[in-house]
Scaffold this active site. Structure first.
Site, PDB file in Angstrom:
ATOM      1  N   ASP A  22       8.252   7.615 -39.869  1.00 22.68           N
ATOM      2  CA  ASP A  22       9.590   7.552 -40.463  1.00 22.68           C
ATOM      3  C   ASP A  22      10.310   8.904 -40.423  1.00 22.68           C
ATOM      4  O   ASP A  22      11.514   8.974 -40.682  1.00 22.68           O
ATOM      5  CB  ASP A  22       9.507   7.083 -41.920  1.00 22.68           C
ATOM      6  CG  ASP A  22       9.223   5.594 -42.014  1.00 22.68           C
ATOM      7  OD1 ASP A  22       9.606   4.859 -41.089  1.00 22.68           O
ATOM      8  OD2 ASP A  22       8.610   5.167 -43.008  1.00 22.68           O
TER       9      ASP A  22
ATOM     10  N   ARG B 107      15.684   3.979 -33.403  1.00 24.90           N
ATOM     11  CA  ARG B 107      15.908   5.357 -33.876  1.00 24.90           C
ATOM     12  C   ARG B 107      15.869   6.387 -32.741  1.00 24.90           C
ATOM     13  O   ARG B 107      16.398   7.480 -32.905  1.00 24.90           O
ATOM     14  CB  ARG B 107      14.893   5.706 -34.963  1.00 24.90           C
ATOM     15  CG  ARG B 107      15.218   5.008 -36.289  1.00 24.90           C
ATOM     16  CD  ARG B 107      14.254   5.314 -37.398  1.00 24.90           C
ATOM     17  NE  ARG B 107      14.743   4.742 -38.652  1.00 24.90           N
ATOM     18  CZ  ARG B 107      13.988   4.535 -39.717  1.00 24.90           C
ATOM     19  NH1 ARG B 107      12.706   4.855 -39.698  1.00 24.90           N
ATOM     20  NH2 ARG B 107      14.508   4.009 -40.818  1.00 24.90           N
TER      21      ARG B 107
ATOM     22  N   SER C 149       6.644   3.387 -50.184  1.00 27.30           N
ATOM     23  CA  SER C 149       5.484   2.538 -49.879  1.00 27.30           C
ATOM     24  C   SER C 149       4.699   2.218 -51.143  1.00 27.30           C
ATOM     25  O   SER C 149       4.295   1.074 -51.370  1.00 27.30           O
ATOM     26  CB  SER C 149       4.554   3.241 -48.876  1.00 27.30           C
ATOM     27  OG  SER C 149       5.205   3.468 -47.658  1.00 27.30           O
TER      28      SER C 149
END
Length: 441
Positions: free
Chosen positions: A325, A356, A28
């Site tokens: 994440d 996911r 990021s």
């Protein structure tokens, strides 16, 4: 970008992990350091940049829009910026590869510049919806033509001057927040984002560091982030701390493989990113922060992680934004914990590089893990510290985090786990398997 030949891999138990590891620069922060440096007037230096395919896609895009970006032999990157408002019309479409962050943030940058940009991406990125970024940027005056379902390829015609807006985020998304703030950089007046649920705040910290006039205050609806447009950003020397998402794989691996004792150096400890550490500690993990310090406006520490028996927990849903994440690797930790772990509140996982939730359910189930799928997460019944059965296949769906998570699962499996493709790991952690070899040597 990311058209690598599939690389299958069978992963089996290798014994304890030992040693010291440095993880790649935070993804990021790496994206933002390139973008903001490209908008500064003058030359910025960036150390520790993550050199994965996603970040290189951002570098290529900023070059295409006029910035001069070079990498020295010492690994330090130099960026000569064009100034806010100075982005040039690129000669061809910008290929974002697999990077949703690059796409959404660059859409914000382009929205308030008088240029037209076409964004393309690989098959995985082209299946991901961009509508949540399209909506506020359209309100600011950008004209956006997307493929059906708000997907890539997408053409964005920016406008200058754009219209400042006050936008309340309908879902917790640091990328959408950042897209609006970046559009606000070149928009006269004050652009505001209201954030009902806190998300990672790297954009706010770094924009302030570059000299943008940005304020954050608490309001009745949540955090109000305001940025004054027509900003002048000043060049910076940035040291990118280690990515906590990448560190998460080693945290879990050391926690679940008996006899392990590792130190992960220089990990970003931004409170909007430490959800996995909190969840693992709740489960009984031995994670000790050593030498806590501040680097470039971000809190940083070394983490010593030792094997410890894990117990099932109900993961607090409010942790979701700070570990979105890391859910795939948390699912692996839950697979060897004692009891039934319930991890919910993670609707966002459905629209990542893969779905996911479904992808991890299929991969773990194929390897003997007992679980239940919900719309927003999984409930996983762990082995109580014994190896998971293994012996099955795992389909990564072009998703780097699935490939790495199932590699870690293989280290704690009784029989090898056959992963169909680990090539996508290149997008975020090119040295992952080299590091694995060194820790298990």
């Amino acid at each position: 970008m990311s058209t690598a030949t599939p690389r299958p891999l069978a992963v089996s138990s290798r014994g304890p992990l030992k040693g010291r590891v440095t993880v790649p620069g935070d993804k990021s922060i790496s994206h933002r350091s390139l973008m903001f440096s490209a908008l500064a007037v003058g030359e910025s230096r960036i150390e520790g940049l993550l050199e994965g395919e996603d970040v290189l896609a951002t570098a290529a895009a900023m070059r295409a829009m006029g910035a001069t970006i070079t990498r020295g032999d010492d690994g330090v990157w130099t960026v000569s910026g064009v100034g806010v408002g100075g982005l040039l019309q690129p000669e061809q479409a910008l290929d974002m590869g697999n990077s949703g962050t690059s796409t959404r943030l660059l859409m914000g940058l382009v929205a308030s510049h008088p240029i037209t940009v076409t964004f393309t991406g690989d098959a995985s990125l082209s299946s991901r919806p961009m509508g949540r970024a399209i909506e506020p940027l359209s309100q600011m005056g950008a004209e956006i033509t997307s493929s059906p379902g708000g997907r890539l390829p997408l053409m964005l015609k920016g406008i200058s001057p754009a219209v400042p807006i006050t936008y309340t985020l309908p879902v917790a998304s640091a990328q959408v927040k950042s897209a609006v703030l970046l559009a606000g950089l070149n928009t006269p007046g004050i652009t505001r984002v209201i954030e009902p649920v806190p998300t990672r705040d790297h954009s706010e910290r770094m924009l302030k560091g570059f000299g943008a006039e940005l304020t954050v205050e608490d309001g009745p609806e949540g955090k109000i982030i305001s940025i004054r447009g027509e900003a002048e950003l000043k060049p910076q020397h940035i040291i990118v701390p280690g990515d906590p998402s990448s560190a998460g794989f080693w945290m879990v691996a050391a926690s679940i493989v008996p006899g392990s004792d590792i130190t992960i150096a220089n990990v970003c400890m931004n409170p909007t990113r430490t959800g996995l550490i909190k969840a693992l500690r709740m489960m009984g993990a031995s994670i000790e922060a050593v030498d806590s310090r501040e680097v470039g406006g971000e809190p940083v520490a070394d983490l010593r992680v030792r094997h410890a028996p894990l117990k099932a927990i109900e993961v607090p849903p409010e942790l979701a934004p700070s570990m979105i994440d890391e859910y795939p690797i948390l699912f692996v930790a839950a697979s060897v914990a004692e009891g039934r772990t319930v991890a919910r509140g993670a609707h966002e996982l459905r629209v990542k590089e893969s779905d996911r939730i479904a992808t991890m359910r299929a991969a773990l189930e194929a390897n003997g893990v007992v679980l239940e799928e919900f719309e927003d997460g999984l409930a996983i019944t762990g082995t109580g510290g014994a190896p998971i059965p293994g012996g099955g296949a795992a389909v990564s769906k072009l998703d780097h985090r699935i490939a790495m998570s199932m590699t870690v699962a293989g280290l704690a499996a009784a029989a090898p786990i056959a992963i169909d493709d680990v090539a996508p790991v290149q997008t975020s952690y090119p040295a992952f398997f080299t590091v694995l070899d060194s820790l298990t040597a």
